[in-house]
Design a protein around this motif. Structure first.
Motif, PDB file in Angstrom:
ATOM      1  N   ILE A   3      52.298  33.348  45.903  1.00  0.00           N
ATOM      2  CA  ILE A   3      50.893  33.464  46.310  1.00  0.00           C
ATOM      3  C   ILE A   3      50.228  32.105  46.096  1.00  0.00           C
ATOM      4  N   LYS A   4      49.904  31.456  47.215  1.00  0.00           N
ATOM      5  CA  LYS A   4      49.308  30.120  47.095  1.00  0.00           C
ATOM      6  C   LYS A   4      47.787  30.213  47.110  1.00  0.00           C
ATOM      7  N   SER A   5      47.281  31.219  47.849  1.00  0.00           N
ATOM      8  CA  SER A   5      45.830  31.386  47.847  1.00  0.00           C
ATOM      9  C   SER A   5      45.470  32.853  48.016  1.00  0.00           C
ATOM     10  N   ALA A   6      44.394  33.244  47.377  1.00  0.00           N
ATOM     11  CA  ALA A   6      43.891  34.621  47.472  1.00  0.00           C
ATOM     12  C   ALA A   6      42.370  34.552  47.458  1.00  0.00           C
ATOM     13  N   GLU A   7      41.778  34.907  48.606  1.00  0.00           N
ATOM     14  CA  GLU A   7      40.319  34.769  48.706  1.00  0.00           C
ATOM     15  C   GLU A   7      39.689  36.092  49.099  1.00  0.00           C
ATOM     16  N   PHE A   8      38.558  36.385  48.483  1.00  0.00           N
ATOM     17  CA  PHE A   8      37.794  37.564  48.892  1.00  0.00           C
ATOM     18  C   PHE A   8      37.200  37.301  50.274  1.00  0.00           C
ATOM     19  N   VAL A   9      37.316  38.250  51.190  1.00  0.00           N
ATOM     20  CA  VAL A   9      36.743  38.056  52.533  1.00  0.00           C
ATOM     21  C   VAL A   9      35.446  38.841  52.671  1.00  0.00           C
ATOM     22  N   SER A  37      43.351  48.217  40.710  1.00  0.00           N
ATOM     23  CA  SER A  37      42.795  46.865  40.558  1.00  0.00           C
ATOM     24  C   SER A  37      43.750  45.999  39.739  1.00  0.00           C
ATOM     25  N   SER A  38      44.303  46.582  38.680  1.00  0.00           N
ATOM     26  CA  SER A  38      45.239  45.809  37.843  1.00  0.00           C
ATOM     27  C   SER A  38      46.451  45.386  38.662  1.00  0.00           C
ATOM     28  N   LEU A  39      46.930  46.285  39.525  1.00  0.00           N
ATOM     29  CA  LEU A  39      48.103  45.968  40.352  1.00  0.00           C
ATOM     30  C   LEU A  39      47.780  44.817  41.320  1.00  0.00           C
ATOM     31  N   ILE A  40      46.605  44.895  41.947  1.00  0.00           N
ATOM     32  CA  ILE A  40      46.212  43.844  42.902  1.00  0.00           C
ATOM     33  C   ILE A  40      46.108  42.499  42.178  1.00  0.00           C
ATOM     34  N   ASN A  41      45.540  42.532  40.983  1.00  0.00           N
ATOM     35  CA  ASN A  41      45.430  41.290  40.216  1.00  0.00           C
ATOM     36  C   ASN A  41      46.809  40.762  39.821  1.00  0.00           C
ATOM     37  N   MET A  42      47.706  41.672  39.477  1.00  0.00           N
ATOM     38  CA  MET A  42      49.073  41.238  39.136  1.00  0.00           C
ATOM     39  C   MET A  42      49.743  40.610  40.368  1.00  0.00           C
ATOM     40  N   LEU A  43      49.652  41.297  41.501  1.00  0.00           N
ATOM     41  CA  LEU A  43      50.334  40.815  42.707  1.00  0.00           C
ATOM     42  C   LEU A  43      49.837  39.434  43.113  1.00  0.00           C
ATOM     43  N   THR A  44      48.525  39.226  42.944  1.00  0.00           N
ATOM     44  CA  THR A  44      47.955  37.966  43.420  1.00  0.00           C
ATOM     45  C   THR A  44      47.883  36.919  42.299  1.00  0.00           C
ATOM     46  N   SER A  45      48.352  37.288  41.105  1.00  0.00           N
ATOM     47  CA  SER A  45      48.269  36.406  39.932  1.00  0.00           C
ATOM     48  C   SER A  45      46.846  35.913  39.697  1.00  0.00           C
ATOM     49  N   ARG A  46      45.885  36.787  39.914  1.00  0.00           N
ATOM     50  CA  ARG A  46      44.488  36.442  39.637  1.00  0.00           C
ATOM     51  C   ARG A  46      43.971  37.424  38.600  1.00  0.00           C
TER      52      ARG A  46
END
Ligand code: GDP
Length: 197
Positions: A3-9, A37-46
Motif C-alpha cells: 500500500i503506497k497511498s491511501a486517501e479518503f475520497v 474499521s480495525s481491519l481497514i486500518n490494518m489492510l492500509t497500514s494506517r
C-alpha cells in the motif's frame, strides 16, 4: 500488494453521489463492532483511516478511500445493531441493496464475521441477498487472536457445514486478526489478483 497511498475520497448517504470513476471497488461490510474499521486500518497500514466506532450503528455512510491511486476501498455501514428501530433497519436495507445493485465497479464484497460468534441469521440473510443478486463476495473472519488454532479450525468447519446447507460451495474466506496483523497479506494479494484479472 504494497500500500503506497491511501486517501479518503468522500462520504455519502446517497449511492447516486458515490464516485463516478470506474476504478475497481471492494466493499467491506459486517455487523456493528465486527472489527471492520480495525481491519481497514490494518489492510492500509494506517492508524485511523477508518474511524473505529465508539457508537456502533450511528452513521450510515458509504466511505470511499482511494488506494494506490488505482482502486477504491469502500467502508459500508455496519448492520444488525440491536438498538436500531425497525424503520431505520428498512432504510438501511434499501440503502445497502441500492449500493450493491448500482455499483457496477464493485469487484467483490467482503462480509466480515466475528470468529467468536456462532453463525447469525442476519449474516446468513445478508449473504443470501448478495448471492441472489449475483454479487461476488468473500468472507473475512475477524478477531482470530481470540481463539486457539484448533478452535479456529473447528469454527470454520462448523461455519462451512451451515453455509453448505444453502450454498453449493464455501465462498472464498480469510482468517484475520487486526491486533496481530494476521491475514493482511492474504486479503491484499487476493485484491491484487482480482485487480490484475
Ligand atoms: P467496527 O464497528 O466493525 O468498525 O469495529 P471496530 O474496528 O471499531 O472494533 C470493534 C471492537 O473490536 C474494538 O473494541 C476493537 O478494539 C476490537 N477489535 C477489532 N479488531 C480486533 C482484533 O483483530 N482482535 C481483537 N482482539 N479485537 C479487535
Amino acid at each position: 500488494m504494497k500500500i503506497k497511498s491511501a486517501e479518503f475520497v468522500m462520504s455519502n448517504s446517497d449511492v447516486a453521489k458515490c464516485p463516478k470513476s470506474m476504478l475497481p471497488e471492494y466493499a467491506f461490510i459486517g455487523r456493528s463492532n465486527v472489527g471492520k474499521s480495525s481491519l481497514i486500518n490494518m489492510l492500509t497500514s494506517r492508524k485511523s483511516l477508518a474511524k473505529t466506532s465508539g457508537r456502533p450503528g450511528k452513521t450510515q455512510l458509504i466511505n470511499h478511500f482511494l488506494i494506490n491511486k488505482n482502486w477504491h476501498l469502500v467502508d459500508l455501514p455496519g448492520y444488525g445493531y440491536a438498538r436500531v428501530s425497525k424503520s431505520s433497519k428498512k432504510i438501511f436495507q434499501k440503502f445497502i441493496t441500492e449500493y450493491f445493485g448500482l455499483r457496477q465497479q464493485l469487484v467483490c464484497g467482503f462480509v466480515l464475521i466475528d470468529i467468536r460468534h456462532k453463525p447469525q441469521p442476519i449474516d446468513q440473510e445478508f449473504m443470501q441477498l448478495l448471492g441472489e443478486n449475483g454479487i461476488p463476495f468473500s468472507i473475512i473472519f475477524t478477531k482470530a487472536d481470540k481463539l486457539k488454532p484448533k478452535a479456529i479450525d473447528n469454527y470454520v468447519n462448523d461455519y462451512k457445514t451451515i453455509l453448505l446447507e444453502t450454498w453449493e460451495e464455501m465462498p472464498r474466506y480469510f482468517i484475520t486478526s487486526s491486533s496481530k496483523g494476521i491475514g493482511k497479506d492474504d486479503v491484499l494479494e487476493y485484491i491484487d489478483s482480482l485487480n490484475n484479472n
